[in-house]
Design an enzyme around this catalytic site. Structure first.
Site, PDB file in Angstrom:
ATOM      1  N   ASN A  43      10.728 -13.940  39.525  1.00 22.46           N
ATOM      2  CA  ASN A  43      10.658 -12.711  38.781  1.00 22.46           C
ATOM      3  C   ASN A  43      11.357 -12.756  37.395  1.00 22.46           C
ATOM      4  O   ASN A  43      12.031 -13.598  36.859  1.00 22.46           O
ATOM      5  CB  ASN A  43      11.651 -11.893  39.753  1.00 22.46           C
ATOM      6  CG  ASN A  43      10.935 -11.642  41.106  1.00 22.46           C
ATOM      7  OD1 ASN A  43       9.900 -12.002  41.197  1.00 22.46           O
ATOM      8  ND2 ASN A  43      11.515 -11.050  41.889  1.00 22.46           N
ATOM      9  N   VAL A  44      10.730 -12.006  36.697  1.00 19.28           N
ATOM     10  CA  VAL A  44      11.168 -11.867  35.266  1.00 19.28           C
ATOM     11  C   VAL A  44      12.123 -10.708  34.898  1.00 19.28           C
ATOM     12  O   VAL A  44      12.655 -10.562  34.094  1.00 19.28           O
ATOM     13  CB  VAL A  44       9.980 -11.745  34.434  1.00 19.28           C
ATOM     14  CG1 VAL A  44       9.118 -12.951  34.439  1.00 19.28           C
ATOM     15  CG2 VAL A  44       9.247 -10.358  34.557  1.00 19.28           C
ATOM     16  N   CYS A  94       8.713 -21.445  16.346  1.00 23.32           N
ATOM     17  CA  CYS A  94       9.933 -22.198  16.009  1.00 23.32           C
ATOM     18  C   CYS A  94      10.694 -22.231  17.615  1.00 23.32           C
ATOM     19  O   CYS A  94      10.475 -21.550  18.488  1.00 23.32           O
ATOM     20  CB  CYS A  94      10.848 -21.937  15.104  1.00 23.32           C
ATOM     21  SG  CYS A  94      11.835 -20.497  15.106  1.00 23.32           S
ATOM     22  N   HIS A  99       9.781 -18.402  35.530  1.00 22.02           N
ATOM     23  CA  HIS A  99       8.730 -17.875  34.766  1.00 22.02           C
ATOM     24  C   HIS A  99       9.285 -16.779  33.652  1.00 22.02           C
ATOM     25  O   HIS A  99       8.546 -16.062  33.165  1.00 22.02           O
ATOM     26  CB  HIS A  99       7.845 -16.688  35.839  1.00 22.02           C
ATOM     27  CG  HIS A  99       6.957 -17.720  36.809  1.00 22.02           C
ATOM     28  ND1 HIS A  99       6.505 -17.123  37.769  1.00 22.02           N
ATOM     29  CD2 HIS A  99       6.707 -18.733  36.648  1.00 22.02           C
ATOM     30  CE1 HIS A  99       5.923 -18.190  38.543  1.00 22.02           C
ATOM     31  NE2 HIS A  99       5.895 -19.299  37.880  1.00 22.02           N
ATOM     32  N   GLY A 117       9.797 -13.108  49.782  1.00 22.04           N
ATOM     33  CA  GLY A 117       8.588 -12.218  49.075  1.00 22.04           C
ATOM     34  C   GLY A 117       7.950 -12.879  48.105  1.00 22.04           C
ATOM     35  O   GLY A 117       7.701 -12.090  46.942  1.00 22.04           O
ATOM     36  N   THR A 118       7.273 -13.730  48.321  1.00 21.81           N
ATOM     37  CA  THR A 118       6.185 -14.709  47.389  1.00 21.81           C
ATOM     38  C   THR A 118       5.071 -14.808  48.244  1.00 21.81           C
ATOM     39  O   THR A 118       5.087 -15.285  49.399  1.00 21.81           O
ATOM     40  CB  THR A 118       6.869 -15.674  46.990  1.00 21.81           C
ATOM     41  OG1 THR A 118       5.977 -16.261  46.051  1.00 21.81           O
ATOM     42  CG2 THR A 118       7.271 -16.671  47.380  1.00 21.81           C
TER      43      THR A 118
HETATM   44  P1  NAD Z   1       2.693 -11.512  44.747  1.00 19.81           P
HETATM   45  O1  NAD Z   1       2.658 -10.064  44.192  1.00 19.81           O
HETATM   46  O2  NAD Z   1       1.804 -12.607  44.567  1.00 19.81           O
HETATM   47  O3  NAD Z   1       3.374 -11.296  46.276  1.00 19.81           O
HETATM   48  C1  NAD Z   1       4.400 -10.639  46.718  1.00 19.81           C
HETATM   49  C2  NAD Z   1       4.697 -10.898  48.128  1.00 19.81           C
HETATM   50  O4  NAD Z   1       5.856 -10.127  48.261  1.00 19.81           O
HETATM   51  C3  NAD Z   1       3.763 -10.729  49.069  1.00 19.81           C
HETATM   52  O5  NAD Z   1       3.578 -11.857  49.905  1.00 19.81           O
HETATM   53  C4  NAD Z   1       3.892  -9.387  49.979  1.00 19.81           C
HETATM   54  O6  NAD Z   1       3.804  -9.577  51.477  1.00 19.81           O
HETATM   55  C5  NAD Z   1       5.569  -9.811  49.710  1.00 19.81           C
HETATM   56  N1  NAD Z   1       6.383  -8.307  49.612  1.00 19.81           N
HETATM   57  C6  NAD Z   1       6.062  -7.049  49.589  1.00 19.81           C
HETATM   58  N2  NAD Z   1       7.344  -6.358  49.699  1.00 19.81           N
HETATM   59  C7  NAD Z   1       8.102  -6.931  50.341  1.00 19.81           C
HETATM   60  C8  NAD Z   1       9.436  -6.723  50.519  1.00 19.81           C
HETATM   61  N3  NAD Z   1       9.764  -5.452  50.806  1.00 19.81           N
HETATM   62  N4  NAD Z   1       9.937  -8.005  51.054  1.00 19.81           N
HETATM   63  C9  NAD Z   1       9.914  -8.831  51.059  1.00 19.81           C
HETATM   64  N5  NAD Z   1       8.603  -9.406  50.640  1.00 19.81           N
HETATM   65  C10 NAD Z   1       7.766  -8.271  50.227  1.00 19.81           C
HETATM   66  O7  NAD Z   1       4.032 -12.198  43.949  1.00 19.81           O
HETATM   67  P2  NAD Z   1       4.620 -13.387  43.874  1.00 19.81           P
HETATM   68  O8  NAD Z   1       4.207 -14.448  44.777  1.00 19.81           O
HETATM   69  O9  NAD Z   1       6.186 -13.585  43.251  1.00 19.81           O
HETATM   70  O10 NAD Z   1       3.708 -13.979  42.439  1.00 19.81           O
HETATM   71  C11 NAD Z   1       4.198 -14.535  41.809  1.00 19.81           C
HETATM   72  C12 NAD Z   1       4.180 -13.937  40.401  1.00 19.81           C
HETATM   73  O11 NAD Z   1       4.352 -12.774  40.275  1.00 19.81           O
HETATM   74  C13 NAD Z   1       5.173 -14.671  39.587  1.00 19.81           C
HETATM   75  O12 NAD Z   1       4.631 -14.980  38.250  1.00 19.81           O
HETATM   76  C14 NAD Z   1       6.332 -13.570  39.162  1.00 19.81           C
HETATM   77  O13 NAD Z   1       6.571 -13.888  37.911  1.00 19.81           O
HETATM   78  C15 NAD Z   1       5.309 -12.291  39.069  1.00 19.81           C
HETATM   79  N6  NAD Z   1       6.133 -11.197  39.218  1.00 19.81           N
HETATM   80  C16 NAD Z   1       7.173 -10.925  39.080  1.00 19.81           C
HETATM   81  C17 NAD Z   1       7.639  -9.487  39.193  1.00 19.81           C
HETATM   82  C18 NAD Z   1       9.109  -9.166  39.157  1.00 19.81           C
HETATM   83  O14 NAD Z   1       9.875  -9.784  38.065  1.00 19.81           O
HETATM   84  N7  NAD Z   1       9.822  -8.422  39.526  1.00 19.81           N
HETATM   85  C19 NAD Z   1       6.801  -8.366  39.678  1.00 19.81           C
HETATM   86  C20 NAD Z   1       5.547  -8.779  39.814  1.00 19.81           C
HETATM   87  C21 NAD Z   1       5.056 -10.104  39.750  1.00 19.81           C
END
Ligand code: NAD
Length: 242
Positions: free
Chosen positions: A99-100, A127, A116, A184-185
């Protein structure tokens, strides 16, 4: 209340990987899924170096929008539970987030890396000036600041096609952890999606692994244990440190 538990023993080293799902209950949209960000924005136009070269104004509009929407969000019980685990384990804890946003830090986490990048930091496109804190929004070409070297200031984000940050530190921690937890990924974005395979293929140190999320990830069969549910409901009761 969660009946299953992950027991962290006195000698265990815990590696946690979080994704967008851990921040979903704070109101930050995930990338994929029904309310996913990519349903409203075309990723190929925004999150890659070619997009930056072609249209930096559009790229900054997207990250300005994300800064504006993330700023008022608050850490949820999942971020707080992880910060409490860190407090108990100290150096035996390591957090790698995709997450960012800054919700882990705002919950109290300190032993973490943002592989990320960080939404509230910017850096020079040219630079090697250090990334710096930046909450500003840049909505037009003329508003984009310049570095003293002349380069444009860009978001401190790892775009598609770029190398994630802190990979040496991350692989060092993956080599030595004894418990590997993922929260949560969706398990489709590499290299993070491959970390579970890296720990499972290690020789010498056995590892226990778990996943927390409302639906099994693409690589679910690789985990020892799966907790099906929202991170904010599951995590506060799931991890027990001896
Ligand atoms: P993704 O959107 O692909 O997947 C999100 C996952 O979270 C899904 O598997 C879903 O089932 C799960 N999820 C949804 N609600 C949830 C909850 N309440 N508790 C637990 N899990 C839950 O996201 P990802 O896999 O992190 O994708 C990777 C990319 O997404 C990264 O590059 C990241 O930088 C970026 N990203 C970051 C943010 C942030 O900083 N908050 C937001 C969106 C995406």
């Amino acid at each position: 209340m969660c009946s299953q538990k992950i027991i962290i023993g006195r000698r265990d080293l815990l590696f946690i990987l979080t994704g967008a799902g851990v921040s979903a209950e704070s109101g930050i949209p995930t990338f994929r899924g029904v309310n996913g960000l990519w349903n409203n924005f075309r990723i190929e136009e925004l999150a890659n170096p070619a997009a930056w070269a072609r249209d930096p104004e559009l790229v900054w509009k997207f990250y300005s929008y994300r800064r504006r929407t993330a700023a008022p969000c608050r850490p949820n019980p999942a971020h707080l539970a992880l910060a409490e685990v860190e407090r108990q384990l100290g150096e035996r804890y390591f957090l790698c987030t995709q997450n960012v946003d800054d919700l882990h830090e705002r919950a109290g986490s300190r032993r973490l890396v943002h592989m990320h990048g960080e939404l509230f930091k910017s850096r020079c496109e040219s630079c090697d000036r250090e990334p710096f804190d930046d909450h500003s929004e840049y909505e037009s070409q003329s508003a984009i600041p310049r570095c003293h070297c002349g380069g444009k200031i860009r978001p401190h984000i790892c775009w598609f096609g770029e190398v994630p940050f802190e990979m040496d530190r991350i692989y060092y921690e993956l080599e030595r952890c004894t418990v590997f937890g993922v929260i949560g990924t969706s398990g489709v974005v590499y290299p993070a999606a491959g970390f579970i395979h890296a720990v499972n293929q290690r020789r010498g140190i056995p590892v226990r692994s778990f996943y927390v999320g409302p639906e099994p990830p693409a690589n679910a069969s690789s985990f020892t244990q799966t907790f099906v549910g929202n991170a904010g409901n599951v995590l506060p009761d799931a991890i027990f440190c001896e």
